[in-house]
Motif scaffolding. Structure first.
Motif, PDB file in Angstrom:
ATOM      1  N   ARG A 110       0.693  -1.375  -0.013  1.00 35.87           N
ATOM      2  CA  ARG A 110      -0.208  -0.247   0.108  1.00 35.87           C
ATOM      3  C   ARG A 110       0.822   1.301  -0.126  1.00 35.87           C
ATOM      4  N   ASP A 111       0.257   2.359  -0.312  1.00 37.55           N
ATOM      5  CA  ASP A 111       0.807   3.667  -0.156  1.00 37.55           C
ATOM      6  C   ASP A 111       1.455   3.902   1.402  1.00 37.55           C
ATOM      7  N   SER A 112       2.691   4.372   1.317  1.00 39.10           N
ATOM      8  CA  SER A 112       3.361   4.600   2.898  1.00 39.10           C
ATOM      9  C   SER A 112       2.756   5.891   3.328  1.00 39.10           C
ATOM     10  N   THR A 113       2.874   5.985   4.593  1.00 38.75           N
ATOM     11  CA  THR A 113       2.451   7.285   5.343  1.00 38.75           C
ATOM     12  C   THR A 113       3.529   7.523   6.247  1.00 38.75           C
ATOM     13  N   LYS A 114       3.541   8.838   6.970  1.00 30.34           N
ATOM     14  CA  LYS A 114       4.345   9.368   7.896  1.00 30.34           C
ATOM     15  C   LYS A 114       4.536   8.329   9.152  1.00 30.34           C
ATOM     16  N   ASN A 115       3.572   7.866   9.464  1.00 30.14           N
ATOM     17  CA  ASN A 115       3.938   6.770  10.670  1.00 30.14           C
ATOM     18  C   ASN A 115       4.593   5.409  10.105  1.00 30.14           C
ATOM     19  N   ASP A 116       4.473   5.307   8.800  1.00 29.89           N
ATOM     20  CA  ASP A 116       5.152   4.191   8.378  1.00 29.89           C
ATOM     21  C   ASP A 116       6.853   4.666   8.653  1.00 29.89           C
ATOM     22  N   VAL A 117       7.010   5.871   8.099  1.00 29.26           N
ATOM     23  CA  VAL A 117       8.522   6.156   8.321  1.00 29.26           C
ATOM     24  C   VAL A 117       8.916   6.349   9.721  1.00 29.26           C
ATOM     25  N   ARG A 118       7.991   6.580  10.756  1.00 27.10           N
ATOM     26  CA  ARG A 118       8.550   6.376  11.992  1.00 27.10           C
ATOM     27  C   ARG A 118       8.794   4.710  12.448  1.00 27.10           C
ATOM     28  N   ASN A 119       7.992   4.180  11.726  1.00 25.79           N
ATOM     29  CA  ASN A 119       7.897   2.468  12.058  1.00 25.79           C
ATOM     30  C   ASN A 119       9.334   2.183  11.456  1.00 25.79           C
ATOM     31  N   VAL A 120       9.656   2.479  10.057  1.00 27.53           N
ATOM     32  CA  VAL A 120      10.858   2.283   9.580  1.00 27.53           C
ATOM     33  C   VAL A 120      11.996   2.489  10.623  1.00 27.53           C
ATOM     34  N   GLY A 121      12.190   3.521  11.275  1.00 25.61           N
ATOM     35  CA  GLY A 121      13.077   3.937  11.994  1.00 25.61           C
ATOM     36  C   GLY A 121      12.945   3.036  13.201  1.00 25.61           C
ATOM     37  N   ARG A 122      11.855   2.686  13.824  1.00 27.87           N
ATOM     38  CA  ARG A 122      11.896   1.818  14.974  1.00 27.87           C
ATOM     39  C   ARG A 122      12.521   0.485  14.713  1.00 27.87           C
ATOM     40  N   VAL A 123      12.370   0.068  13.472  1.00 24.52           N
ATOM     41  CA  VAL A 123      12.735  -1.619  13.263  1.00 24.52           C
ATOM     42  C   VAL A 123      14.149  -1.440  12.758  1.00 24.52           C
ATOM     43  N   PHE A 124      14.479  -0.158  12.246  1.00 22.23           N
ATOM     44  CA  PHE A 124      16.061  -0.044  11.694  1.00 22.23           C
ATOM     45  C   PHE A 124      16.852  -0.091  13.133  1.00 22.23           C
ATOM     46  N   GLN A 125      16.205   0.362  14.240  1.00 20.89           N
ATOM     47  CA  GLN A 125      16.903   0.668  15.494  1.00 20.89           C
ATOM     48  C   GLN A 125      17.286  -0.753  15.926  1.00 20.89           C
ATOM     49  N   LYS A 126      16.808  -1.773  15.474  1.00 21.11           N
ATOM     50  CA  LYS A 126      17.240  -3.043  15.766  1.00 21.11           C
ATOM     51  C   LYS A 126      18.252  -3.743  15.147  1.00 21.11           C
ATOM     52  N   ALA A 127      18.455  -3.281  13.903  1.00 22.48           N
ATOM     53  CA  ALA A 127      19.263  -3.832  12.879  1.00 22.48           C
ATOM     54  C   ALA A 127      20.797  -3.593  13.463  1.00 22.48           C
ATOM     55  N   VAL A 128      21.352  -4.611  13.429  1.00 24.69           N
ATOM     56  CA  VAL A 128      22.769  -4.701  14.122  1.00 24.69           C
ATOM     57  C   VAL A 128      23.864  -4.037  13.331  1.00 24.69           C
ATOM     58  N   THR A 129      23.773  -4.313  11.900  1.00 26.04           N
ATOM     59  CA  THR A 129      24.511  -3.438  11.074  1.00 26.04           C
ATOM     60  C   THR A 129      24.110  -2.090  10.632  1.00 26.04           C
ATOM     61  N   GLY A 130      22.748  -1.620  11.272  1.00 25.54           N
ATOM     62  CA  GLY A 130      22.388  -0.436  10.712  1.00 25.54           C
ATOM     63  C   GLY A 130      22.931   0.799  11.750  1.00 25.54           C
ATOM     64  N   VAL A 131      23.543   1.757  10.926  1.00 24.82           N
ATOM     65  CA  VAL A 131      24.149   3.100  11.850  1.00 24.82           C
ATOM     66  C   VAL A 131      23.517   4.277  11.403  1.00 24.82           C
ATOM     67  N   ALA A 132      22.893   4.256  10.093  1.00 22.44           N
ATOM     68  CA  ALA A 132      22.315   5.748   9.793  1.00 22.44           C
ATOM     69  C   ALA A 132      20.890   5.395   8.989  1.00 22.44           C
ATOM     70  N   ALA A 133      19.926   6.161   9.436  1.00 23.99           N
ATOM     71  CA  ALA A 133      18.624   6.066   8.908  1.00 23.99           C
ATOM     72  C   ALA A 133      18.196   6.898   8.125  1.00 23.99           C
ATOM     73  N   TRP A 134      18.238   6.738   6.796  1.00 25.42           N
ATOM     74  CA  TRP A 134      17.313   7.557   5.737  1.00 25.42           C
ATOM     75  C   TRP A 134      16.028   7.109   6.035  1.00 25.42           C
ATOM     76  N   THR A 135      14.965   7.718   5.271  1.00 26.49           N
ATOM     77  CA  THR A 135      13.790   7.862   5.519  1.00 26.49           C
ATOM     78  C   THR A 135      12.803   6.342   5.472  1.00 26.49           C
ATOM     79  N   GLY A 136      13.451   5.601   4.535  1.00 25.81           N
ATOM     80  CA  GLY A 136      12.967   4.189   4.140  1.00 25.81           C
ATOM     81  C   GLY A 136      11.785   4.601   3.186  1.00 25.81           C
ATOM     82  N   CYS A 137      10.816   5.364   3.517  1.00 21.71           N
ATOM     83  CA  CYS A 137       9.651   5.417   2.739  1.00 21.71           C
ATOM     84  C   CYS A 137       9.189   6.874   2.630  1.00 21.71           C
ATOM     85  N   SER A 138       8.340   7.299   1.774  1.00 18.31           N
ATOM     86  CA  SER A 138       7.718   8.473   1.800  1.00 18.31           C
ATOM     87  C   SER A 138       6.386   8.797   2.472  1.00 18.31           C
TER      88      SER A 138
END
Length: 462
Positions: A110-138
């Protein structure tokens, strides 16, 4: 010994540099921003007034390269996630600009939303190899003229790691500065710890567009790190040649770097590379096997100039060359459907693949914990090693024998490996989203951010 791969010889690297310098001096770059064009003209660059072309000499470019910092920290709201670049091994930048998301509860795209961007950040927070978060979606549920600002706010709310965002106009830049000062505490605090960076995309071939460039020049006083990230499509917006595409990318990065160093000497810059081949049948972008080769070539050029680098192509074994090339940042985990959609589950499954690849990159270690030949002598023919303390120790050492805490080794090589891994990741995603936000911003800060976004929305309507 660490496992490392090189794709260009010293002679080939110098040839790319020479071809780039010739390209910048003979063809130049189209600087569509009147203010940036005038700035370069006043700095002494040769220009074509009618066509707004700026020509750059090797001396001017290399002077700019010399001004750019060769090392700096991508700071995070939580200092334990700070990441200095250049780095000893590759880590991930969350990708961005996808317009769709696979809903973790319904499975539908489905189309992505502002809350989806927040959720991308929340999941990326748990990525062991993740150090910097671009927005993921629009954020497609907010006003179009300010969607980049909303996405910036949302990703900051979702993760306490370093964030990267983009802006589409100078009006957004005014409010973006307010958000940076709000979250950091003050402009001075942001200058001390740069918790965010910006992604700048030259338009291939050889064009610097007005809107994004003007927006970022407006933020010059913040000295916010700039990831200069050309995205040519091989065969469409760059020649159907990997070598020539690398020359073009190099010209686009170095001309952008020269503009930013002219505006603010010492402005931190990341050498970015994002390219892949177009589908010869349709002309659409595809995750081609050529992309990691371009990424390796770009990494080599960044190292030639002594600059930190960010490349495309992470999260799959096909992209392993990008890791072997030693890029500081690799984007792409969690992105699917040829860059059009994001999957929260795939952020975690591709983080897992990346951990396996990084283990391979570490190669074969020879030290007191791995030289166990005396144990072989002790056991002799027909012996067993399960009882040795070294067995337990090294099975617990991910740098020696990698074992995932989430994805069982029994899944590997099975016909349903990907589907089963996605099912495990879906459970993890739901637990993350239904639990507390890690390192959550105070409610009053979030409210103030949303007020800034609302003011930007209102100004955009005038």
């Amino acid at each position: 010994m660490k496992f490392h791969a090189e794709i260009l010889s010293e002679k080939e690297i110098k040839l790319i540099h020479q071809k780039t310098m010739d390209l910048l001096e003979s063809a130049g770059v189209w600087v569509k921003s009147p203010s940036a064009f005038q700035m370069m003209k006043e700095a002494g660059a040769r220009v074509n007034e009618e066509k707004m072309i700026v020509y750059l000499t090797e001396d001017r470019v290399m002077e700019a390269v010399g001004l750019a910092p060769k090392k700096f920290v991508l700071a995070a709201r939580n200092p334990k996630y700070d990441y200095e670049i250049p780095s000893l091994e590759s880590r991930h930048l969350m990708s961005g600009i996808c317009t769709s998301i696979y809903d973790p509860y319904t499975g539908e795209r489905r189309d992505s939303t502002k809350n989806d961007v927040r959720n991308v950040g929340r999941v990326f927070q748990k990525a062991v190899t993740g150090v910097a978060a671009w927005t993921g979606c629009s954020a497609l549920d907010v006003p179009e003229k300010t969607h980049c600002l909303h996405e910036m706010a949302a990703i900051i709310q979702g993760t306490s790691k370093h964030v990267q965002f983009q802006l589409s106009n100078t009006r957004e830049a005014v409010y973006a500065g307010q958000i940076l000062e709000l979250v950091a505490g003050s402009r001075e605090s942001f200058l001390e710890r740069k918790i965010a960076s910006i992604l700048y995309c030259p338009v291939s071939p050889l064009t610097h567009d007005k809107a994004m460039l003007d927006a970022y020049l407006h933020l010059a006083d913040y000295e916010i790190p700039v990831n200069i990230y050309p995205m040519p499509m091989i065969g469409l917006t760059s020649p159907a040649s990997l070598f020539s595409t690398l020359v073009q990318i190099n010209a686009e990065v170095l001309s952008g770097l020269t503009i930013f160093q002219t505006a603010r000497p010492g402005w931190p810059v990341i050498y970015g590379v994002a390219s892949g081949a177009a589908d010869a049948r349709t002309g659409f972008y595809v995750k081609s096997g050529e992309a990691p080769l371009i990424s390796m070539g770009g990494t080599a050029m960044a190292r030639y100039y002594g600059l930190p680098c960010c490349v495309t192509g992470g999260g799959s074994f096909e992209t392993m060359p990008a890791y072997l090339g030693g890029a500081d940042l690799i984007d792409g985990i969690g992105v699917c459907d040829n860059g059009m959609a994001v999957s929260l589950e795939m952020i975690l499954t591709e983080d897992e693949i990346a951990q396996r690849i990084l283990r391979i990159c570490k190669g074969i270690r020879v030290d007191e914990n791995t030289d166990l030949v005396d144990e072989i002598k002790e056991e002799g023919p027909g012996g067993a090693f399960i009882k040795h303390k070294s067995t337990l120790r090294n099975f617990r050492d991910k740098d020696e024998i990698y074992t995932s805490p989430y994805f069982p080794s029994s899944l590997r090589g099975t016909v349903n490996e990907k589907a089963d891994a996605i099912a495990i990741a879906n459970k993890m995603v739901r637990e993350i989203l239904e639990g507390p936000v890690e390192d959550a911003l105070p409610d009053d800060v979030i409210a103030a951010m949303e007020k800034i976004c609302a003011e930007a929305d209102a100004a955009a309507r005038i």
